[in-house]
Write a protein that holds these residues in place. Structure first.
Motif, short mmCIF file in Angstrom:
data_model
loop_
_atom_site.label_atom_id
_atom_site.label_comp_id
_atom_site.label_asym_id
_atom_site.label_seq_id
_atom_site.Cartn_x
_atom_site.Cartn_y
_atom_site.Cartn_z
N LEU A 1 61.11 12.85 16.63
CA LEU A 1 59.90 13.56 16.19
C LEU A 1 60.31 14.44 15.03
O LEU A 1 61.25 15.24 15.15
CB LEU A 1 59.32 14.41 17.32
CG LEU A 1 58.72 13.66 18.51
CD1 LEU A 1 58.33 14.65 19.60
CD2 LEU A 1 57.52 12.83 18.09
N GLN A 2 59.62 14.30 13.91
CA GLN A 2 59.99 15.06 12.71
C GLN A 2 58.74 15.55 12.01
O GLN A 2 57.84 14.76 11.68
CB GLN A 2 60.81 14.20 11.76
CG GLN A 2 61.31 14.95 10.53
CD GLN A 2 62.43 14.21 9.82
OE1 GLN A 2 62.92 13.19 10.29
NE2 GLN A 2 62.86 14.73 8.68
N THR A 3 58.69 16.84 11.77
CA THR A 3 57.55 17.45 11.08
C THR A 3 57.88 17.61 9.61
O THR A 3 58.94 18.14 9.26
CB THR A 3 57.22 18.82 11.69
OG1 THR A 3 56.86 18.65 13.07
CG2 THR A 3 56.06 19.46 10.96
N SER B 1 52.38 9.24 11.93
CA SER B 1 52.03 10.57 12.42
C SER B 1 51.46 10.44 13.83
O SER B 1 50.80 9.46 14.16
CB SER B 1 51.02 11.24 11.49
OG SER B 1 49.78 10.54 11.49
N THR C 1 53.39 15.42 11.62
CA THR C 1 54.45 15.31 12.61
C THR C 1 54.62 13.83 12.90
O THR C 1 53.70 13.18 13.42
CB THR C 1 54.12 16.07 13.91
OG1 THR C 1 53.99 17.47 13.61
CG2 THR C 1 55.21 15.87 14.96
N ASP D 1 62.84 17.46 14.80
CA ASP D 1 62.76 18.50 15.81
C ASP D 1 63.34 18.02 17.14
O ASP D 1 63.79 18.84 17.95
CB ASP D 1 61.30 18.92 16.02
CG ASP D 1 60.66 19.39 14.73
OD1 ASP D 1 60.88 20.57 14.36
OD2 ASP D 1 59.97 18.59 14.08
N HIS E 1 51.13 20.43 16.24
CA HIS E 1 51.16 19.17 16.98
C HIS E 1 52.47 18.92 17.72
O HIS E 1 52.53 18.05 18.58
CB HIS E 1 50.94 18.01 16.00
CG HIS E 1 49.63 18.05 15.28
ND1 HIS E 1 49.52 18.52 14.00
CD2 HIS E 1 48.38 17.68 15.66
CE1 HIS E 1 48.26 18.43 13.60
NE2 HIS E 1 47.55 17.93 14.59
N LEU E 2 53.53 19.65 17.39
CA LEU E 2 54.85 19.30 17.89
C LEU E 2 54.97 19.44 19.40
O LEU E 2 55.50 18.55 20.07
CB LEU E 2 55.92 20.16 17.19
CG LEU E 2 57.35 19.93 17.68
CD1 LEU E 2 57.79 18.49 17.46
CD2 LEU E 2 58.31 20.90 16.99
#
Length: 399
Positions: free
Chosen positions: A11-13, A204, A241, A301, A330-331
């Motif tokens: 997961l990467q923002t 996303s 995200t 993240d 959103h994370l």
């Protein structure tokens, strides 16, 4: 050999950015779960991974390949490096004949030929009609073959034996990036390499609508009387995200790599190095589209890595119902959903007795993912743990 798979989830923002553009210059998108999503193509991220191998010194240069149309010039450089007395024109001729013997078609690009004729310069070197992916060791082997037949390269390579040697040199001792991402040559299907890695398009976890930034640039030499912008324009962007996923067939990687780079190392060692480099690069890499404009330097993240004997499983379905922000981002919701879905899908389809899981995460929003497996404190710890486990699995005899 045992079937061994590695699932890598992240997961990467990313802030406002344009990592991967379509033909109109806008960030790529896709519809998933009935709503538009931000998308970064697998090709863009694989390119970033290959660049990371080199820039972060994750692998020895001898373990990497090059993908180019300028294969004749590249091989000519290797020939001259092995025998500095070889004239440039002769090196190019030897290289061209050897490349053709290996099965790759070459031609002088018409545009470059016309320009050289117009300028009165030397004829340009032939190029392949498509991008050719060859390892450093394959180039060295072809260069030695070319020098062996330098006296009459055309006659030398016309023999069935030497032509077969040229093809064999192009199809053995693959670099790590070729072993991972494969190679497809339509004209020479027998030297194609099946990719060991499958990389999904990053999506996303929530709905995304592209935005447009109107900008102006001032002419530094304008006088006070000269008002207005020297340049105006627009650039499209979005922020998201992202859920990222890749599946690595370790057994296929081992088959592609074949013999190791060094004779004095265990057979599992080159595979371990390749796996560690891939996991590191997948996590740490970042496409650089419009990066000077947006400076979108972020790291994932959360990362979840699974080593399994059952077939790969993506967790993208956790986000088929798009995450909806309650004003707090959103994370957290994405991490909670990933943790729940990964547990459910493993219970239904996995094999807990043979599946190992590692988690690397940042911040309290990803706390629920910690329950999925062994937590790693750093990226280095994660890659080392995965590499050791892969080597141990490879050493086990099939049941």
């Amino acid at each position: 050999m045992n079937r061994i798979f590695l699932d890598v989830h992240a997961l990467q923002t990313v802030p406002p950015s344009n990592l991967n553009r379509d033909d109109t210059g806008a960030p790529k998108t896709a519809v998933y779960g009935g709503v538009p999503r931000a998308r970064v193509s697998s090709q863009a991220w694989k390119r970033a991974i290959r660049t990371c191998f080199r820039d972060e010194h994750l692998l020895d240069p001898a373990e990497l390949g090059v993908r180019t149309k300028k294969i004749v010039e590249l091989l000519a450089d290797r020939i001259a490096g092995l025998d500095p007395s070889t004239e440039r024109e002769d090196a190019l001729r030897l290289a061209d004949e050897t490349v053709k013997a290996a099965g790759f078609k070459t031609e002088v690009p018409k545009r470059k030929a016309d320009q050289a004729k117009k300028d009165g310069g030397a004829a340009p070197a032939p190029e392949s009609k498509y991008l050719v992916f060859l390892s450093s060791r394959q180039l060295d082997g072809l260069a030695r073959l070319a020098l062996e037949g330098a006296a009459d390269i055309t006659a030398f390579l016309k023999t069935k034996e030497n032509k077969a040697r040229a093809k064999e040199l192009a199809d053995t001792r693959h670099s790590v990036d070729i072993a991972l991402f494969g190679r497809m040559v339509a004209d020479v299907a027998d030297i194609n390499v099946d990719a060991a890695v499958q990389v999904a398009h990053a999506l996303s976890v929530h709905r995304v609508d592209n935005e447009s930034d109107y900008y102006t640039a001032v002419d530094d030499e304008n006088t006070d009387e000269e008002t207005g912008a020297g340049m105006i324009g627009t650039v499209d962007f979005n922020s998201a995200t992202l859920y990222r996923y890749a599946a690595l067939g370790v057994h296929q990687l081992a088959a592609n790599l074949g013999e190791g780079l060094r004779d004095d190392e265990p057979r599992t060692e080159p595979v371990r190095r390749a796996v560690e480099a891939f996991v590191h690069a997948f996590v740490d890499s970042l496409p650089t589209g419009k990066i000077n404009t947006f400076g979108h330097h972020t790291e994932p993240d959360a990362v979840v890595v699974k080593l399994r004997t059952t077939r790969p499983i993506s967790c993208v379905a956790a986000f088929e119902d798009p995450v909806r922000s309650d004003g707090g981002g959103h994370l957290r919701e994405a991490a909670d959903r990933l943790a729940a879905y990964a547990s459910d899908v493993e219970r239904a389809y996995g094999n807990p007795e043979t599946t190992l899981t590692w988690v690397l995460r940042v911040g309290p929003a990803t706390q629920k993912l910690a329950d999925l497996g062994t937590e790693a404190g750093t990226l280095g710890e994660l890659t080392a743990a995965v590499g050791r486990a892969v080597a141990e699995r490879l050493e086990k005899k099939p049941a």
